[in-house]
Design a protein around this motif. Structure first.
Motif, mmCIF file in Angstrom:
data_model
loop_
_atom_site.group_PDB
_atom_site.id
_atom_site.type_symbol
_atom_site.label_atom_id
_atom_site.label_comp_id
_atom_site.label_asym_id
_atom_site.label_seq_id
_atom_site.Cartn_x
_atom_site.Cartn_y
_atom_site.Cartn_z
ATOM 1 N N THR A 1 0.802 -1.356 -0.102
ATOM 2 C CA THR A 1 -0.132 -0.038 -0.157
ATOM 3 C C THR A 1 0.671 1.178 -0.190
ATOM 4 O O THR A 1 0.598 2.050 -0.788
ATOM 5 N N SER A 2 1.645 1.372 0.984
ATOM 6 C CA SER A 2 2.642 2.756 0.983
ATOM 7 C C SER A 2 3.381 2.695 -0.295
ATOM 8 O O SER A 2 4.050 4.140 -0.453
ATOM 9 N N LEU A 3 3.814 1.904 -0.925
ATOM 10 C CA LEU A 3 4.638 1.887 -2.148
ATOM 11 C C LEU A 3 3.830 2.206 -3.474
ATOM 12 O O LEU A 3 4.423 2.420 -4.521
ATOM 13 N N TYR A 4 2.715 1.866 -3.336
ATOM 14 C CA TYR A 4 1.935 1.616 -4.719
ATOM 15 C C TYR A 4 1.892 2.829 -5.426
ATOM 16 O O TYR A 4 2.377 2.764 -6.717
ATOM 17 N N ASP A 5 1.387 4.158 -5.013
ATOM 18 C CA ASP A 5 1.200 5.190 -5.674
ATOM 19 C C ASP A 5 2.570 5.551 -6.583
ATOM 20 O O ASP A 5 2.766 6.144 -7.504
ATOM 21 N N ASP A 6 3.885 5.308 -5.829
ATOM 22 C CA ASP A 6 4.996 5.898 -6.517
ATOM 23 C C ASP A 6 5.819 4.938 -7.351
ATOM 24 O O ASP A 6 6.256 5.148 -8.174
ATOM 25 N N TYR A 7 5.473 3.665 -7.050
ATOM 26 C CA TYR A 7 6.212 2.626 -7.828
ATOM 27 C C TYR A 7 5.313 1.676 -8.513
ATOM 28 O O TYR A 7 6.019 0.839 -9.487
ATOM 29 N N MET A 8 4.074 1.639 -8.532
ATOM 30 C CA MET A 8 3.232 0.666 -9.165
ATOM 31 C C MET A 8 2.263 1.169 -9.979
ATOM 32 O O MET A 8 1.779 0.704 -11.029
ATOM 33 N N ALA A 9 1.622 2.303 -9.269
ATOM 34 C CA ALA A 9 0.267 2.875 -10.130
ATOM 35 C C ALA A 9 0.420 3.079 -11.638
ATOM 36 O O ALA A 9 -0.391 2.949 -12.372
ATOM 37 N N GLY A 10 1.743 3.739 -11.630
ATOM 38 C CA GLY A 10 1.901 4.225 -13.228
ATOM 39 C C GLY A 10 2.017 3.019 -14.102
ATOM 40 O O GLY A 10 1.308 2.980 -15.202
ATOM 41 N N THR A 11 2.707 2.030 -13.803
ATOM 42 C CA THR A 11 3.021 0.769 -14.625
ATOM 43 C C THR A 11 1.521 0.353 -14.981
ATOM 44 O O THR A 11 1.269 -0.285 -15.923
ATOM 45 N N HIS A 12 0.362 0.002 -13.798
ATOM 46 C CA HIS A 12 -0.606 -0.332 -13.967
ATOM 47 C C HIS A 12 -1.677 0.297 -14.876
ATOM 48 O O HIS A 12 -2.083 -0.356 -15.667
ATOM 49 N N LYS A 13 -1.347 1.533 -14.645
ATOM 50 C CA LYS A 13 -2.372 2.290 -15.498
ATOM 51 C C LYS A 13 -2.007 2.440 -16.864
ATOM 52 O O LYS A 13 -2.798 2.489 -18.016
ATOM 53 N N ARG A 14 -0.689 2.518 -17.291
ATOM 54 C CA ARG A 14 -0.166 2.253 -18.699
ATOM 55 C C ARG A 14 -0.415 1.106 -19.416
ATOM 56 O O ARG A 14 -0.797 1.010 -20.691
ATOM 57 N N ARG A 15 -0.311 -0.251 -18.801
ATOM 58 C CA ARG A 15 -0.571 -1.497 -19.075
ATOM 59 C C ARG A 15 -2.331 -1.678 -19.358
ATOM 60 O O ARG A 15 -2.573 -1.976 -20.512
ATOM 61 N N VAL A 16 -2.923 -1.111 -18.434
ATOM 62 C CA VAL A 16 -4.419 -1.256 -18.571
ATOM 63 C C VAL A 16 -5.017 -0.398 -19.574
ATOM 64 O O VAL A 16 -5.765 -0.827 -20.730
#
Length: 363
Positions: free
Chosen positions: A228-243
């Motif tokens: 949770t604490s790392l999601y916005d900085d390190y995962m959200a961008g990758t997820h949004k680009r893939r989706v």
């Protein structure tokens, strides 16, 4: 149930409830105990077992991953095994990475006792390995033919995307504790590793888009207490680009979230996922099923899960499971919903519960 699943993915509201379960862990337990049937080791025998249990076939890990790593240059991958202990080595001109794991016959599972990456020096070696790695599409060439076979069993074969960079570092290379320290202590090196990982996914994502299956799975093995604490900085961008890329090709996206739900669920909704799979309510998760519904706060998101795997095994009884399933149907049944195990039926689980749940769902 396959027709109902496809209608759900198209944004419709079928009357039939889709019921699916990952029974691979249970099968592994039966194989260890010597009670598994030989035909379960074949794809068609595996599908037939699903039909006998009344569950939609979806999970199949023999042909799950859509990517395969290839290494060029002087990189050597060595696998060793002695008894229940396994070792994998990456030998390179700049050093060696070693992972050790041990198999537990009690839990029928593998536990890592030493991770590949435990220091900044190891991180440098990982960077070298990734600079000499490429990902190529895998298990996609025969997917259309296999999906026709699966239709005969009312199923859809799953496709697993390579893990997102943060999840890959956590699960495949460093473990949660080591990775967290390295993200804080070596941000530039970790950023370059994440950039390379996402760049290497490109050919795989494009191949999936060309295939255009109705659904793909983000197999990131997420849980809120670790990510949770790392999601916005390190995962959200990758997820949004893939989706965004997959949606442009008409492919719907599910992401795996089990265990603790509270922190990540709203973030994943905002990233644009069509389904969040393996949602685990109490008594195994951190939220009541009603709280999960409120936290999702979306009329279009498919809630997938709701049936904790622990309830298949003692001390839980069928009467307790029955009451839980009836409550789940009452709570989630009038919205987009796939009833599923969160996240696997355990080796000591009562597999007959699957058939009994199928009867409850269809009644």
């Amino acid at each position: 149930m396959l027709e109902a699943l496809l209608r759900l993915l198209d944004g419709e509201r079928p009357e039939e409830i889709v019921w699916t379960a990952d029974i691979t862990y249970w099968i592994a337990g039966q194989q260890k105990a010597g009670s598994a049937k030989a035909e379960w080791e074949t794809e068609e025998g595996y599908l037939q077992l699903h039909n006998e249990l009344g569950i939609l076939p979806y999970y199949y890990y023999e042909k799950f991953w859509a990517a395969e790593p290839w290494y060029d240059g002087p990189i050597e991958v060595i696998d060793e095994k002695e008894g229940d202990e396994s070792t994998r080595r990456f030998r390179t001109p700049v050093g060696e990475l070693v992972e050790r794991s041990i198999y537990s016959s009690v839990s029928c599972s593998l536990g890592i006792t030493k991770h590949f990456v435990e220091s900044e020096r190891d991180l440098d070696i990982l960077l070298y390995i990734l600079q000499h790695r490429r990902l190529e599409p895998a298990n996609l060439g025969d997917w259309s033919d296999r999906s026709e076979m699966w239709k005969a069993y009312d199923g859809l074969p799953c496709i697993g995307l390579p893990r997102s960079p943060l999840a890959s570092l956590f699960v495949e290379w460093a473990g949660v504790e080591n990775a967290t320290y390295l993200i804080m202590d070596c941000p530039d090196k970790v950023a370059e590793i994440f950039r390379l990982m996402e760049e290497q996914e490109g050919p795989v994502i494009e191949a999936v888009c060309m295939l255009a299956p109705p659904l793909v799975h983000f197999a990131d093995n997420l849980t809120s207490d670790n990510f949770t604490s790392l999601y916005d900085d390190y995962m959200a961008g990758t997820h949004k680009r893939r989706v965004e890329r997959l949606h442009a090709a008409g492919v719907k996206c599910a992401v795996h979230l089990d265990g603790t739900v509270r922190g990540l669920l709203p973030k994943l909704v905002r990233s644009g996922f069509d389904a969040i799979e393996a949602l685990t309510p109490k008594p195994a998760g951190d939220l009541e099923m009603e709280e999960i519904l409120d936290l999702a706060d979306s009329d279009t998101l498919i809630l997938w899960g709701g049936v904790p795997g622990v309830m298949f095994a003692p001390p839980y009884t069928w009467e307790q499971m029955k009451a839980h399933v009836q409550r789940l149907i009452a709570c989630w049944g009038d919205r987009p919903f796939i009833m599923g195990v969160a996240d696997q039926v355990p080796p000591d689980g009562d597999i007959e519960f699957c058939h009994k749940i199928a009867e409850l769902v269809s009644s």
